[in-house]
Every structure is written in C-alpha cells, then in structure tokens.
Design an enzyme around this catalytic site. Structure first.
Site, mmCIF file in Angstrom:
data_model
loop_
_atom_site.group_PDB
_atom_site.id
_atom_site.type_symbol
_atom_site.label_atom_id
_atom_site.label_comp_id
_atom_site.label_asym_id
_atom_site.label_seq_id
_atom_site.Cartn_x
_atom_site.Cartn_y
_atom_site.Cartn_z
ATOM 1 N N GLU A 91 -0.503 3.009 11.406
ATOM 2 C CA GLU A 91 0.029 2.588 12.708
ATOM 3 C C GLU A 91 1.347 1.853 12.497
ATOM 4 O O GLU A 91 1.498 1.090 11.533
ATOM 5 C CB GLU A 91 -0.997 1.629 13.337
ATOM 6 C CG GLU A 91 -0.615 1.070 14.683
ATOM 7 C CD GLU A 91 -1.629 0.025 15.153
ATOM 8 O OE1 GLU A 91 -2.111 -0.762 14.306
ATOM 9 O OE2 GLU A 91 -1.925 0.010 16.343
ATOM 10 N N HIS A 140 4.074 -0.841 12.388
ATOM 11 C CA HIS A 140 3.989 -2.303 12.283
ATOM 12 C C HIS A 140 5.384 -2.911 12.233
ATOM 13 O O HIS A 140 5.700 -3.709 11.330
ATOM 14 C CB HIS A 140 3.164 -2.716 11.060
ATOM 15 C CG HIS A 140 1.677 -2.754 11.312
ATOM 16 N ND1 HIS A 140 0.898 -1.621 11.343
ATOM 17 C CD2 HIS A 140 0.821 -3.779 11.583
ATOM 18 C CE1 HIS A 140 -0.356 -1.950 11.603
ATOM 19 N NE2 HIS A 140 -0.435 -3.261 11.752
ATOM 20 N N HIS A 160 -8.101 -2.804 11.945
ATOM 21 C CA HIS A 160 -7.309 -2.285 13.074
ATOM 22 C C HIS A 160 -8.010 -2.649 14.383
ATOM 23 O O HIS A 160 -9.178 -2.295 14.600
ATOM 24 C CB HIS A 160 -7.168 -0.766 12.915
ATOM 25 C CG HIS A 160 -6.544 -0.062 14.077
ATOM 26 N ND1 HIS A 160 -5.232 -0.270 14.459
ATOM 27 C CD2 HIS A 160 -7.045 0.861 14.937
ATOM 28 C CE1 HIS A 160 -4.958 0.514 15.507
ATOM 29 N NE2 HIS A 160 -6.042 1.197 15.816
ATOM 30 N N HIS A 164 0.045 -8.592 16.140
ATOM 31 C CA HIS A 164 0.314 -7.274 15.569
ATOM 32 C C HIS A 164 1.715 -7.274 14.972
ATOM 33 O O HIS A 164 2.688 -7.435 15.703
ATOM 34 C CB HIS A 164 0.193 -6.181 16.635
ATOM 35 C CG HIS A 164 0.555 -4.831 16.096
ATOM 36 N ND1 HIS A 164 -0.346 -4.036 15.421
ATOM 37 C CD2 HIS A 164 1.732 -4.170 16.070
ATOM 38 C CE1 HIS A 164 0.272 -2.945 15.016
ATOM 39 N NE2 HIS A 164 1.526 -3.000 15.394
HETATM 40 ZN ZN ZN Z 1 -2.148 -4.364 12.157
HETATM 41 MN MN MN Z 2 -3.725 -2.056 14.226
#
Ligand code: ZN
Ligand code: MN
Length: 254
Positions: free
Chosen positions: A34, A36, A120, A173
């Site tokens: 994902e 970042h 996650h 995040h």
């Molecule tokens: Zn993360």
């Molecule tokens: Mn994540």
C-alpha cells in the site's frame, strides 16, 4: 539492527515439521502492499508485523510463517486508498475466504497456539471474521488463537506522552509511528522527504466525492514531524512487552 535467530516454519522439511511444531506456537504476520507517502516503501504494513513476528518467535521458541503480503482494500481515510499507484488489494470476501482456507490448512499441523499480528488497518475485521468462522466449524480444535493489530497494544498513556496531536490509529498512516518504526527497523528504506498533513481525516466517516487535498498530503494522513529511530525502538519494545503480557495472560487462562 540485529534480531536473535528465530525459526521459520517454511524452512522446515516435510519430514521434520510435525515433530517440530507439536505443542508450539505459530506466528503469522499479515501485512499489505500500500502507498505510504513519498518517504516509505509500499511494504511498511508487512515489514512491521514481520519484525515483531521474528522477535516473538525467538522469545517464545515458536515458528514464524511467511508474511501475507497482500491485503484488504486501502481506504482514503485510513491508507490513502486507491488514488495512489502501487496499492494492491484483495476484496474483503475473497480475502476472508483466503485466510479461512489457509488457516484450515495450517490446522492440519499439531501446533498448540496461533498468534496473528496484523499490520494493515483495513485487514482487521476480515482476519477476525475468518478466525470466527473456523472456530464455528470446529477447524481450530482446542487451539488457542490470539490475533491483533500491533497498534492495539499501545497504551493510551504512551500515546499521550509521545504523540502530540494523535489523530487516531486510522490516520497514523505513513505518520510518526510508522515512520519511526521504519527508521528503527529499516532506515535504508526511508526517504528524506517527509511531509506533514495538517488535517487528518476523521475515523468512521466516508464521503464522496472525495476531497483529495483534505484527505492526505502526498499519501501521508497525519504528521511525520518528530519521527525518529529512538522513538521507533521505544515503540517496538513497548509492543513486544505488551505482546508478551497478552500471551502470558492467555496461557494462564487455558
Ligand atoms: Zn501502514
Ligand atoms: Mn495500511
């Protein structure tokens, strides 16, 4: 940094595995690929639970499984969502089924306890659902299971003392906690451009059309200022301590 030697389940042979895992704990890190932000690699959500799993395996003489690399859908308010290239996801129904079938296969081995460490945010409900289904159909037998997202083990007092303007874990995040953990665990993978996002999204609210600018700054949902390897080390060791306490309590309950 260096880890104590930990044992990998996948490095056993077929002839060895049943005797090796009998009565032992297996540890499965579940991560994701994902975005970042501009400073962290795509596999942050895999690397953090993987590091915790390796350390835990060494501490309790258990075995770690290969990290589950793909994850549930990234959402704009908790991961930046699919607006960014490189985020790869599995839909929730498929992911739950995959977890359930994989765990059912694992349960053919004579281990005693399973620990699942999630990295996650959006995975959590699907992991719990898969475990619950397995429990309902008897596949787990009398094995103990402890599953959690690593951040759930961080006490409020530590947050209050170390994370000014804490935005909630959904918005941590690519922010101060993940950046600090990465500076400690994998400093070579952290880039120098580390933007802050001044208005982290609120948890539990989904709005369309999406206001891209207010959701993140280049995929960062909160602040990165204050990130350091020192803070990352402190957080990593704190989560390890909390994890040991959680597992000891669990054993005492048995
Ligand atoms: Zn993360
Ligand atoms: Mn994540």
């Amino acid at each position: 940094m260096e880890f104590v030697a930990a044992k990998a389940l996948a490095e056993l042979t077929s002839a060895e595995i049943e005797r090796a895992v009998a009565g032992k704990t297996l540890i499965w890190p579940i991560g994701g690929i994902e975005q970042h932000g501009p400073h962290l690699p795509l596999n942050v959500d895999s690397l953090i639970p993987e590091a915790l799993s390796h350390r835990l395996a060494a501490m309790i003489d258990g075995f770690y499984l290969p990290v589950q690399p793909f994850s549930a859908r990234s959402l704009p308010q908790s991961g930046g969502g699919l607006l960014f290239p490189g985020t790869i996801y599995i839909d929730g129904a498929t992911f739950t089924r995959y977890l359930q079938r994989t765990l059912a296969g694992l349960c053919r081995l004579p281990f005693k306890r399973l620990v699942i460490i999630n990295g996650h945010y959006e995975n959590e409900a699907f992991i719990f659902e898969a475990i619950d289904e397995l429990n309902g159909n008897g596949a787990l037998g009398d094995r103990a299971v402890t599953a959690f997202s690593w951040w759930s083990l961080v006490p409020d007092a530590w947050i209050a003392a170390n994370l000014p303007e804490f935005p909630g874990w959904h918005a941590e995040h690519a922010g101060i906690t993940e950046t600090s953990l990465m500076l400690y665990l994998h400093p070579d993978l952290v880039r120098s451009e580390r933007p802050d996002h001044p208005s982290p999204p609120m948890a539990g609210i989904y709005r369309l059309p999406l206001d891209r600018a207010s959701a993140s700054t280049q995929g960062v949902l909160s602040r990165t200022t204050g990130s350091s390897a020192t803070l990352g080390k402190q957080l990593f060791n704190l989560v390890m301590d909390q994890m040991m306490t959680l597992l000891e309590h669990r054993q005492n309950d048995e």
